[in-house]
Enzyme design. Structure first.
Site, PDB file in Angstrom:
ATOM      1  N   TYR A 155       0.838  -1.202   0.000  1.00 34.51           N
ATOM      2  CA  TYR A 155       0.000   0.000   0.000  1.00 34.51           C
ATOM      3  C   TYR A 155       0.882   1.266   0.000  1.00 34.51           C
ATOM      4  CZ  TYR A 155      -4.333   2.649   0.650  1.00 34.51           C
ATOM      5  OH  TYR A 155      -5.399   3.506   0.475  1.00 34.51           O
ATOM      6  N   LYS A 162      -3.059   8.383   3.128  1.00 32.00           N
ATOM      7  CA  LYS A 162      -4.262   8.188   3.959  1.00 32.00           C
ATOM      8  C   LYS A 162      -4.037   8.689   5.386  1.00 32.00           C
ATOM      9  CE  LYS A 162      -7.159   6.280   0.980  1.00 32.00           C
ATOM     10  NZ  LYS A 162      -8.180   7.139   0.345  1.00 32.00           N
TER      11      LYS A 162
HETATM   12  P1  NAD Z   1     -12.599   3.851  -7.886  1.00 28.14           P
HETATM   13  O1  NAD Z   1     -11.492   3.669  -8.861  1.00 28.14           O
HETATM   14  O2  NAD Z   1     -13.941   3.425  -8.287  1.00 28.14           O
HETATM   15  O3  NAD Z   1     -12.628   5.362  -7.383  1.00 28.14           O
HETATM   16  C1  NAD Z   1     -11.496   6.186  -7.335  1.00 28.14           C
HETATM   17  C2  NAD Z   1     -11.894   7.502  -7.959  1.00 28.14           C
HETATM   18  O4  NAD Z   1     -10.851   8.469  -7.875  1.00 28.14           O
HETATM   19  C3  NAD Z   1     -12.264   7.359  -9.448  1.00 28.14           C
HETATM   20  O5  NAD Z   1     -13.563   7.824  -9.679  1.00 28.14           O
HETATM   21  C4  NAD Z   1     -11.245   8.255 -10.130  1.00 28.14           C
HETATM   22  O6  NAD Z   1     -11.776   8.875 -11.284  1.00 28.14           O
HETATM   23  C5  NAD Z   1     -10.978   9.258  -9.026  1.00 28.14           C
HETATM   24  N1  NAD Z   1      -9.761  10.048  -9.252  1.00 28.14           N
HETATM   25  C6  NAD Z   1      -8.475   9.634  -9.366  1.00 28.14           C
HETATM   26  N2  NAD Z   1      -7.675  10.680  -9.619  1.00 28.14           N
HETATM   27  C7  NAD Z   1      -8.462  11.782  -9.642  1.00 28.14           C
HETATM   28  C8  NAD Z   1      -8.232  13.180  -9.857  1.00 28.14           C
HETATM   29  N3  NAD Z   1      -6.998  13.657 -10.122  1.00 28.14           N
HETATM   30  N4  NAD Z   1      -9.292  14.036  -9.795  1.00 28.14           N
HETATM   31  C9  NAD Z   1     -10.540  13.583  -9.579  1.00 28.14           C
HETATM   32  N5  NAD Z   1     -10.822  12.276  -9.380  1.00 28.14           N
HETATM   33  C10 NAD Z   1      -9.791  11.394  -9.404  1.00 28.14           C
HETATM   34  O7  NAD Z   1     -12.121   3.057  -6.566  1.00 28.14           O
HETATM   35  P2  NAD Z   1     -12.724   3.014  -5.078  1.00 28.14           P
HETATM   36  O8  NAD Z   1     -12.116   1.810  -4.475  1.00 28.14           O
HETATM   37  O9  NAD Z   1     -14.176   3.194  -5.115  1.00 28.14           O
HETATM   38  O10 NAD Z   1     -12.038   4.298  -4.386  1.00 28.14           O
HETATM   39  C11 NAD Z   1     -12.761   5.333  -3.768  1.00 28.14           C
HETATM   40  C12 NAD Z   1     -12.119   5.703  -2.428  1.00 28.14           C
HETATM   41  O11 NAD Z   1     -12.273   4.606  -1.527  1.00 28.14           O
HETATM   42  C13 NAD Z   1     -10.637   6.005  -2.494  1.00 28.14           C
HETATM   43  O12 NAD Z   1     -10.332   7.087  -1.629  1.00 28.14           O
HETATM   44  C14 NAD Z   1     -10.020   4.744  -1.956  1.00 28.14           C
HETATM   45  O13 NAD Z   1      -8.751   4.981  -1.380  1.00 28.14           O
HETATM   46  C15 NAD Z   1     -11.026   4.388  -0.903  1.00 28.14           C
HETATM   47  N6  NAD Z   1     -10.981   3.006  -0.399  1.00 28.14           N
HETATM   48  C16 NAD Z   1     -11.031   1.946  -1.265  1.00 28.14           C
HETATM   49  C17 NAD Z   1     -10.987   0.642  -0.776  1.00 28.14           C
HETATM   50  C18 NAD Z   1     -11.006  -0.549  -1.687  1.00 28.14           C
HETATM   51  O14 NAD Z   1     -10.608  -1.631  -1.274  1.00 28.14           O
HETATM   52  N7  NAD Z   1     -11.500  -0.431  -2.909  1.00 28.14           N
HETATM   53  C19 NAD Z   1     -10.894   0.436   0.614  1.00 28.14           C
HETATM   54  C20 NAD Z   1     -10.855   1.547   1.471  1.00 28.14           C
HETATM   55  C21 NAD Z   1     -10.899   2.829   0.950  1.00 28.14           C
HETATM   56  O1  0WE Z   2      -6.960   3.116  -1.718  1.00 36.95           O
HETATM   57  C1  0WE Z   2      -6.965   2.072  -2.333  1.00 36.95           C
HETATM   58  C2  0WE Z   2      -6.465   2.003  -3.760  1.00 36.95           C
HETATM   59  C3  0WE Z   2      -5.876   3.295  -4.199  1.00 36.95           C
HETATM   60  C4  0WE Z   2      -5.154   3.290  -5.520  1.00 36.95           C
HETATM   61  C5  0WE Z   2      -5.156   2.237  -6.422  1.00 36.95           C
HETATM   62  C6  0WE Z   2      -4.478   2.351  -7.630  1.00 36.95           C
HETATM   63  C7  0WE Z   2      -4.394   1.244  -8.628  1.00 36.95           C
HETATM   64  C8  0WE Z   2      -4.164   1.745 -10.028  1.00 36.95           C
HETATM   65  C9  0WE Z   2      -4.463   4.416  -5.825  1.00 36.95           C
HETATM   66  N1  0WE Z   2      -3.791   4.551  -6.989  1.00 36.95           N
HETATM   67  C10 0WE Z   2      -3.799   3.549  -7.881  1.00 36.95           C
HETATM   68  N2  0WE Z   2      -3.101   3.737  -9.050  1.00 36.95           N
HETATM   69  C11 0WE Z   2      -3.194   2.881 -10.100  1.00 36.95           C
HETATM   70  O2  0WE Z   2      -2.508   3.061 -11.120  1.00 36.95           O
HETATM   71  N3  0WE Z   2      -7.382   0.933  -1.689  1.00 36.95           N
HETATM   72  C12 0WE Z   2      -7.697   1.006  -0.284  1.00 36.95           C
HETATM   73  C13 0WE Z   2      -7.473  -0.395  -2.338  1.00 36.95           C
HETATM   74  C14 0WE Z   2      -6.186  -1.106  -2.088  1.00 36.95           C
HETATM   75  O3  0WE Z   2      -5.100  -0.862  -2.841  1.00 36.95           O
HETATM   76  C15 0WE Z   2      -4.064  -1.643  -2.348  1.00 36.95           C
HETATM   77  C16 0WE Z   2      -4.521  -2.380  -1.257  1.00 36.95           C
HETATM   78  C17 0WE Z   2      -5.890  -2.035  -1.085  1.00 36.95           C
HETATM   79  C18 0WE Z   2      -6.804  -2.550  -0.028  1.00 36.95           C
HETATM   80  C19 0WE Z   2      -2.750  -1.730  -2.770  1.00 36.95           C
HETATM   81  C20 0WE Z   2      -1.882  -2.598  -2.108  1.00 36.95           C
HETATM   82  C21 0WE Z   2      -2.327  -3.333  -1.022  1.00 36.95           C
HETATM   83  C22 0WE Z   2      -3.666  -3.244  -0.584  1.00 36.95           C
END
Ligand code: NAD
Ligand code: 0WE
Length: 255
Positions: A155, A162
């Site tokens: 991560y 974060k």
């Molecule tokens: P997602 O890819 O659906 O959403 C991420 C969003 O960030 C996308 O809509 C993308 O367009 C937007 N984004 C990236 N760069 C940007 C920029 N420069 N300007 C505007 N928008 C931008 O993935 P998600 O998992 O739904 O992520 C949403 C949030 O949830 C994130 O903050 C992520 O860290 C958090 N989160 C995700 C998980 C997981 O496991 N998926 C767990 C905990 C927290």
């Molecule tokens: O916040 C996230 C993902 C955020 C994220 C993911 C990507 C993948 C594609 C940010 N930037 C990028 N850039 C890319 O090019 N999560 C909480 C989901 C997540 O991501 C991980 C996790 C978990 C959970 C990455 C490594 C280990 C665990």
């Protein structure tokens, strides 16, 4: 009458129907909220517009959070069309792919800057732009992950981002309390979304979360949506500066 009937707000971070932001949007709409959406770029507009319109959204605007003018334009358009608003959802994160793969010490200065800018500073600039438009009683929610407080393998720089995001939640909450505005984060367990695709260790993360979480299952976009609905609603009028875990209990049980 729904929990959010008469309330209006904007959701940043829908990319597709797997997005956590989309789970949140559906819960808010079902509770009666009127919604506006932003999308990152034209490629994503094609995805986001039909989704937004299916929830009766009329205001659908571009916003790259790295672009201050776009952010200002979003909130001035909201004020023009709506007047004051009740809530903001920030569900945005980004780091360079190689920085989620290479050893953390290899993170470049530019990679660090990008991750912190898009994933953490954007909450600060978004809040600043929203402030003149937010009603007293308004509520802001952002999305975070356990990697802020634990060194979760891979991560990496996102964990640092974060940590900055969660600290920003506390400072913003402290500042905006006197304006009657609340700021909180939901810390979600791992969910298969676009942002999780292509991460080598992700499948393993899902397996471990499912096995070790007290609830013995993964959390869903719906679970996160319902917790966010609570924090944005008047059920949570006494709650601010909190990091609210929605991870099936993994955080407290798996230490
Ligand atoms: P997602 O890819 O659906 O959403 C991420 C969003 O960030 C996308 O809509 C993308 O367009 C937007 N984004 C990236 N760069 C940007 C920029 N420069 N300007 C505007 N928008 C931008 O993935 P998600 O998992 O739904 O992520 C949403 C949030 O949830 C994130 O903050 C992520 O860290 C958090 N989160 C995700 C998980 C997981 O496991 N998926 C767990 C905990 C927290
Ligand atoms: O916040 C996230 C993902 C955020 C994220 C993911 C990507 C993948 C594609 C940010 N930037 C990028 N850039 C890319 O090019 N999560 C909480 C989901 C997540 O991501 C991980 C996790 C978990 C959970 C990455 C490594 C280990 C665990």
């Amino acid at each position: 009458m729904g929990l959010m009937t008469g309330k209006k707000g904007i959701i940043f971070g829908v990319a597709n129907d797997k997005s956590i932001a989309w789970g949140i949007a559906q819960q808010l709409r079902e509770a009666g909220a009127e919604l506006a959406f932003t999308y990152l770029n034209e490629a994503l507009e094609k995805r986001v517009r039909p989704l937004a319109e299916s929830l009766d959204a009329k205001i659908i605007l571009p916003c790259d959070v790295q672009n201050e003018e776009e952010m200002v334009a979003v909130f001035s358009e909201l004020e023009k069309q709506w007047g004051k608003i009740d809530f903001v959802v920030h569900a945005i994160a980004f780091a360079n792919r190689e920085d989620l793969k290479h050893p953390f010490s290899q993170t470049s200065r530019e990679g660090f800057r990008i991750a912190l800018d898009i994933s953490a500073y954007s909450l600060v600039s978004m809040t600043r732009c929203a402030l003149p438009v937010l009603k007293p009683g308004g509520s802001i929610v952002t999305l975070t992950y356990l990697g802020s407080v634990r060194a979760v393998p891979q991560y990496n720089v996102m964990g640092v981002a974060k940590a900055a995001l969660e600290s920003s939640v506390r400072y913003l909450a402290a500042e905006l309390g006197e304006s009657g505005i609340r700021v909180n984060a939901v810390s979600a367990g791992p969910i298969k979304t676009l942002a999780a695709s292509g991460i080598a260790s992700f499948k393993e993360k899902l397996r471990v979360a499912e096995e070790r979480a007290p609830l013995k299952r993964l959390v869903t976009q719906d679970d996160v949506g319902k917790a966010t609905l609570y924090l944005l609603s008047d059920l949570a009028t006494g709650v601010t500066g909190e990091i609210h875990y929605v991870d099936g209990g993994f955080n407290f049980a798996a230490g």
